[in-house]
Design a protein around this motif. Structure first.
Motif, PDB file in Angstrom:
ATOM      1  N   PRO A  19       0.821  -1.216   0.000  1.00 47.22           N
ATOM      2  CA  PRO A  19       0.000   0.000   0.000  1.00 47.22           C
ATOM      3  C   PRO A  19       0.853   1.264   0.000  1.00 47.22           C
ATOM      4  O   PRO A  19       2.014   1.256   0.421  1.00 47.22           O
ATOM      5  CB  PRO A  19      -0.795  -0.115   1.296  1.00 47.22           C
ATOM      6  N   VAL A  20       0.263   2.354  -0.470  1.00 43.41           N
ATOM      7  CA  VAL A  20       0.936   3.656  -0.476  1.00 43.41           C
ATOM      8  C   VAL A  20       0.281   4.528   0.587  1.00 43.41           C
ATOM      9  O   VAL A  20      -0.917   4.765   0.557  1.00 43.41           O
ATOM     10  CB  VAL A  20       0.829   4.325  -1.861  1.00 43.41           C
ATOM     11  N   LYS A  21       1.090   4.979   1.536  1.00 42.26           N
ATOM     12  CA  LYS A  21       0.598   5.838   2.616  1.00 42.26           C
ATOM     13  C   LYS A  21       1.455   7.086   2.653  1.00 42.26           C
ATOM     14  O   LYS A  21       2.660   7.009   2.877  1.00 42.26           O
ATOM     15  CB  LYS A  21       0.688   5.085   3.948  1.00 42.26           C
ATOM     16  N   GLN A  22       0.850   8.227   2.416  1.00 41.84           N
ATOM     17  CA  GLN A  22       1.522   9.528   2.429  1.00 41.84           C
ATOM     18  C   GLN A  22       2.732   9.559   1.503  1.00 41.84           C
ATOM     19  O   GLN A  22       3.792  10.065   1.853  1.00 41.84           O
ATOM     20  CB  GLN A  22       1.928   9.904   3.849  1.00 41.84           C
ATOM     21  N   GLY A  23       2.590   8.984   0.320  1.00 44.76           N
ATOM     22  CA  GLY A  23       3.644   9.038  -0.691  1.00 44.76           C
ATOM     23  C   GLY A  23       4.683   7.949  -0.600  1.00 44.76           C
ATOM     24  O   GLY A  23       5.506   7.792  -1.487  1.00 44.76           O
ATOM     25  N   ALA A  24       4.675   7.171   0.473  1.00 41.44           N
ATOM     26  CA  ALA A  24       5.660   6.101   0.641  1.00 41.44           C
ATOM     27  C   ALA A  24       5.012   4.746   0.380  1.00 41.44           C
ATOM     28  O   ALA A  24       3.931   4.462   0.899  1.00 41.44           O
ATOM     29  CB  ALA A  24       6.239   6.121   2.043  1.00 41.44           C
ATOM     30  N   ARG A  25       5.669   3.925  -0.426  1.00 37.52           N
ATOM     31  CA  ARG A  25       5.182   2.576  -0.713  1.00 37.52           C
ATOM     32  C   ARG A  25       5.726   1.653   0.370  1.00 37.52           C
ATOM     33  O   ARG A  25       6.924   1.492   0.533  1.00 37.52           O
ATOM     34  CB  ARG A  25       5.641   2.098  -2.082  1.00 37.52           C
ATOM     35  N   HIS A  26       4.823   1.049   1.127  1.00 41.46           N
ATOM     36  CA  HIS A  26       5.197   0.191   2.248  1.00 41.46           C
ATOM     37  C   HIS A  26       5.085  -1.276   1.854  1.00 41.46           C
ATOM     38  O   HIS A  26       4.561  -1.614   0.803  1.00 41.46           O
ATOM     39  CB  HIS A  26       4.280   0.465   3.451  1.00 41.46           C
ATOM     40  N   ILE A  58       5.772   7.991  -4.215  1.00 38.14           N
ATOM     41  CA  ILE A  58       6.907   8.861  -4.517  1.00 38.14           C
ATOM     42  C   ILE A  58       8.218   8.133  -4.223  1.00 38.14           C
ATOM     43  O   ILE A  58       9.179   8.243  -4.961  1.00 38.14           O
ATOM     44  CB  ILE A  58       6.812  10.167  -3.702  1.00 38.14           C
ATOM     45  N   TYR A  59       8.245   7.362  -3.143  1.00 38.27           N
ATOM     46  CA  TYR A  59       9.455   6.625  -2.773  1.00 38.27           C
ATOM     47  C   TYR A  59       9.054   5.385  -1.971  1.00 38.27           C
ATOM     48  O   TYR A  59       7.919   5.262  -1.520  1.00 38.27           O
ATOM     49  CB  TYR A  59      10.413   7.496  -1.966  1.00 38.27           C
ATOM     50  N   ASP A  60       9.989   4.447  -1.770  1.00 34.50           N
ATOM     51  CA  ASP A  60       9.768   3.252  -0.971  1.00 34.50           C
ATOM     52  C   ASP A  60      10.160   3.528   0.475  1.00 34.50           C
ATOM     53  O   ASP A  60      11.138   4.229   0.737  1.00 34.50           O
ATOM     54  CB  ASP A  60      10.601   2.084  -1.494  1.00 34.50           C
ATOM     55  N   CYS A  61       9.403   2.972   1.408  1.00 32.11           N
ATOM     56  CA  CYS A  61       9.706   3.115   2.834  1.00 32.11           C
ATOM     57  C   CYS A  61      10.992   2.339   3.124  1.00 32.11           C
ATOM     58  O   CYS A  61      11.054   1.125   2.941  1.00 32.11           O
ATOM     59  CB  CYS A  61       8.548   2.571   3.665  1.00 32.11           C
ATOM     60  N   HIS A  62      12.032   3.029   3.566  1.00 34.47           N
ATOM     61  CA  HIS A  62      13.323   2.373   3.773  1.00 34.47           C
ATOM     62  C   HIS A  62      13.295   1.391   4.946  1.00 34.47           C
ATOM     63  O   HIS A  62      14.013   0.400   4.936  1.00 34.47           O
ATOM     64  CB  HIS A  62      14.431   3.410   3.965  1.00 34.47           C
TER      65      HIS A  62
END
Length: 75
Positions: A19-26, A58-62
């Motif tokens: 899922p995407v939460k606040q621009g970050a793909r988790h 926008i980016y992946d959750c690190h």
């Protein structure tokens, strides 16, 4: 006239449900997309309520990426 609702077929993705939460793909531990309204636990410790529309990644959750790499034995 009787109308029937179409059942949505869950999408199975390689790498699981992301899922995407606040621009970050988790990342999650789920293989398929759950039903709308279900609360999903993210690998980074957060929670996400499944919605009909998807957000823009926008980016992946690190943190999720590091945990997934540790579970897969990459690190």
């Amino acid at each position: 006239m009787i109308r029937f609702r179409r059942r949505r077929v869950p999408q199975v993705r390689h790498g699981g449900y992301r899922p995407v939460k606040q621009g970050a793909r988790h990342r999650t531990v789920l293989d398929a997309e759950p039903v709308v309204g279900v609360v999903v636990s993210l690998l980074c410790g957060g929670f996400y309520r499944v919605e009909r529309r998807r957000g823009l990644a926008i980016y992946d959750c690190h943190v999720c990426e590091e945990i997934a790499a540790e579970k897969a034995g990459w690190l």
